[in-house]
Motif scaffolding. Sequence first.
Motif, PDB file in Angstrom:
ATOM      1  N   LEU A  46       0.823  -1.215   0.000  1.00 39.25           N
ATOM      2  CA  LEU A  46       0.000   0.000   0.000  1.00 39.25           C
ATOM      3  C   LEU A  46       0.856   1.263   0.000  1.00 39.25           C
ATOM      4  CD1 LEU A  46      -3.113   0.795   0.325  1.00 39.25           C
ATOM      5  CD2 LEU A  46      -2.421   1.454   2.622  1.00 39.25           C
ATOM      6  N   SER A  47       0.538   2.171  -0.900  1.00 41.35           N
ATOM      7  CA  SER A  47       1.205   3.475  -0.946  1.00 41.35           C
ATOM      8  C   SER A  47       0.150   4.575  -1.061  1.00 41.35           C
ATOM      9  CB  SER A  47       2.166   3.562  -2.133  1.00 41.35           C
ATOM     10  OG  SER A  47       3.247   2.666  -1.970  1.00 41.35           O
ATOM     11  N   LYS A  48       0.446   5.701  -0.417  1.00 36.53           N
ATOM     12  CA  LYS A  48      -0.414   6.877  -0.525  1.00 36.53           C
ATOM     13  C   LYS A  48       0.471   8.094  -0.728  1.00 36.53           C
ATOM     14  CE  LYS A  48      -3.932   9.621  -0.475  1.00 36.53           C
ATOM     15  NZ  LYS A  48      -4.854   9.655  -1.629  1.00 36.53           N
ATOM     16  N   VAL A  49       0.281   8.729  -1.893  1.00 36.58           N
ATOM     17  CA  VAL A  49       1.071   9.913  -2.253  1.00 36.58           C
ATOM     18  C   VAL A  49       0.134  11.110  -2.362  1.00 36.58           C
ATOM     19  CG1 VAL A  49       2.566  10.958  -3.995  1.00 36.58           C
ATOM     20  CG2 VAL A  49       2.782   8.509  -3.473  1.00 36.58           C
ATOM     21  N   TYR A  50       0.522  12.208  -1.720  1.00 37.00           N
ATOM     22  CA  TYR A  50      -0.254  13.443  -1.800  1.00 37.00           C
ATOM     23  C   TYR A  50       0.451  14.446  -2.704  1.00 37.00           C
ATOM     24  CZ  TYR A  50      -2.733  11.735   2.356  1.00 37.00           C
ATOM     25  OH  TYR A  50      -3.477  10.991   3.238  1.00 37.00           O
ATOM     26  N   ASP A  51      -0.321  15.156  -3.492  1.00 39.40           N
ATOM     27  CA  ASP A  51       0.223  16.247  -4.300  1.00 39.40           C
ATOM     28  C   ASP A  51       0.072  17.545  -3.531  1.00 39.40           C
ATOM     29  OD1 ASP A  51       0.931  14.741  -6.622  1.00 39.40           O
ATOM     30  OD2 ASP A  51      -1.197  14.626  -7.146  1.00 39.40           O
ATOM     31  N   THR A  52       1.181  18.222  -3.291  1.00 35.21           N
ATOM     32  CA  THR A  52       1.163  19.496  -2.572  1.00 35.21           C
ATOM     33  C   THR A  52       1.784  20.584  -3.448  1.00 35.21           C
ATOM     34  OG1 THR A  52       3.347  19.242  -1.544  1.00 35.21           O
ATOM     35  CG2 THR A  52       1.487  18.190  -0.430  1.00 35.21           C
ATOM     36  N   LYS A  53       1.696  21.814  -2.978  1.00 34.67           N
ATOM     37  CA  LYS A  53       2.265  22.942  -3.723  1.00 34.67           C
ATOM     38  C   LYS A  53       3.777  22.799  -3.885  1.00 34.67           C
ATOM     39  CE  LYS A  53      -1.286  26.313  -2.457  1.00 34.67           C
ATOM     40  NZ  LYS A  53      -1.580  27.574  -1.745  1.00 34.67           N
ATOM     41  N   SER A  54       4.389  22.160  -2.888  1.00 37.79           N
ATOM     42  CA  SER A  54       5.852  22.013  -2.938  1.00 37.79           C
ATOM     43  C   SER A  54       6.289  20.698  -3.580  1.00 37.79           C
ATOM     44  CB  SER A  54       6.428  22.116  -1.519  1.00 37.79           C
ATOM     45  OG  SER A  54       5.821  21.177  -0.671  1.00 37.79           O
ATOM     46  N   GLY A  55       5.315  19.924  -4.092  1.00 40.44           N
ATOM     47  CA  GLY A  55       5.643  18.656  -4.750  1.00 40.44           C
ATOM     48  C   GLY A  55       4.880  17.493  -4.148  1.00 40.44           C
ATOM     49  N   THR A  56       5.265  16.290  -4.513  1.00 39.30           N
ATOM     50  CA  THR A  56       4.571  15.111  -3.998  1.00 39.30           C
ATOM     51  C   THR A  56       5.149  14.677  -2.653  1.00 39.30           C
ATOM     52  OG1 THR A  56       6.056  13.628  -5.195  1.00 39.30           O
ATOM     53  CG2 THR A  56       4.009  14.260  -6.307  1.00 39.30           C
ATOM     54  N   VAL A  57       4.261  14.188  -1.786  1.00 37.84           N
ATOM     55  CA  VAL A  57       4.654  13.698  -0.469  1.00 37.84           C
ATOM     56  C   VAL A  57       4.189  12.260  -0.335  1.00 37.84           C
ATOM     57  CG1 VAL A  57       4.377  13.942   2.024  1.00 37.84           C
ATOM     58  CG2 VAL A  57       4.510  15.984   0.585  1.00 37.84           C
ATOM     59  N   SER A  58       5.125  11.360  -0.041  1.00 35.58           N
ATOM     60  CA  SER A  58       4.795   9.950   0.139  1.00 35.58           C
ATOM     61  C   SER A  58       4.482   9.700   1.608  1.00 35.58           C
ATOM     62  CB  SER A  58       5.962   9.066  -0.319  1.00 35.58           C
ATOM     63  OG  SER A  58       5.653   7.707  -0.143  1.00 35.58           O
ATOM     64  N   ALA A  59       3.173   9.619   1.940  1.00 29.61           N
ATOM     65  CA  ALA A  59       2.756   9.432   3.331  1.00 29.61           C
ATOM     66  C   ALA A  59       2.837   7.977   3.757  1.00 29.61           C
ATOM     67  CB  ALA A  59       1.326   9.950   3.517  1.00 29.61           C
ATOM     68  N   VAL A  60       2.500   7.075   2.835  1.00 28.17           N
ATOM     69  CA  VAL A  60       2.573   5.630   3.092  1.00 28.17           C
ATOM     70  C   VAL A  60       3.357   5.020   1.943  1.00 28.17           C
ATOM     71  CG1 VAL A  60       1.282   3.504   3.495  1.00 28.17           C
ATOM     72  CG2 VAL A  60       0.320   5.698   4.245  1.00 28.17           C
ATOM     73  N   ASP A  61       4.382   4.237   2.293  1.00 29.06           N
ATOM     74  CA  ASP A  61       5.314   3.758   1.276  1.00 29.06           C
ATOM     75  C   ASP A  61       5.418   2.229   1.290  1.00 29.06           C
ATOM     76  OD1 ASP A  61       7.352   3.419  -0.529  1.00 29.06           O
ATOM     77  OD2 ASP A  61       8.855   4.542   0.591  1.00 29.06           O
TER      78      ASP A  61
END
Length: 337
Positions: free
Chosen positions: A7-22
Amino acid sequence: MIEIRNLSKVYDTKSGTVSAVDSVSLTIQEGEIFGIVGYSGAGKSSLLRCINLLEKPTSGRITVDGKDLTCLKSEDLRQARLKIGMIFQHFYLISQKTVFENVAFSLKAAKVPTAKIKERVEKLLELVGLAEKRDVYPAQLSGGQKQRVAIARALANNPTVLLCDEATSALDPTTTKSILSLLKRINKEFNITIVLITHEMNVVKEICNRMAIMQDGRVIEEGSVYDLFASPQAVLTQEFIASVVSFEIPEVILKSCKGPLVKITFKGDVAGEGIISDTLQKFNVKGNFLHGSIEYIQELPLGIFIMELKGQKEEIARALQYIESREVKVEVLHNGL
């Protein structure tokens, strides 16, 4: 059973992508209480919210009771979610509704007949010890009472899984203990699988069967709570355990030690045996106890003692060998002067 695979969860933010779950993979057995532990930002809340698809995973699979939630269409997913209750740190009760109405809300949403709603809500309020509060509003309740209402609401549709997102973090220690006792009772009586995220090791020690430690979106260690307390491998796990069971010896004491300083860990039934006293009688060695305690985890004793040993090198070595032969873990912390 809950199966989490890659399971992976990546968020798109203003400063780029953030991998919350890897790339997390976990198996949570039916009827157990499983703790997910980590500091803020470790990814534990994102992982929990992916279990019932409040957050849609970027990739990977979530299977609950044999159903792959990531493959379900909207109506099937809604039905599956009815079997996954959730409670939160800040309760999220509807302030304009009474205790009764808050618990009844999810039943109405599930289109349960009105006659059955009354019976179900009253039964749940009795279960959580709030039958006399049915007509009061959330503002009139203490924090612990609000969480009890939230638990009753989460149980309304007879879930098989209960997700707890920092459920006791906003509560005082006494109230926390009572809420954990209620969750243990619910788990035992209804065989509900509970997944609990927290950063408090006392909570895990009190209630969980197994746990996983998260750091930077990954699971770095998992296992039974007892085994991880007895022998933590990852540095972060050791740090968390030390917050509950600390055996730091002041530097001034270390410098004064003339003989080896050893940490002796007794697991299970062995913790109740007089191994140290037997050793001191059997060998020409003296022991100076500096620290020690017996913790009870899942009702099993875990004894940890730190002591200085005095005597001839050969005799000390024989004594330590004897202790280890009794299936006891021995670590030399300091060799002495």
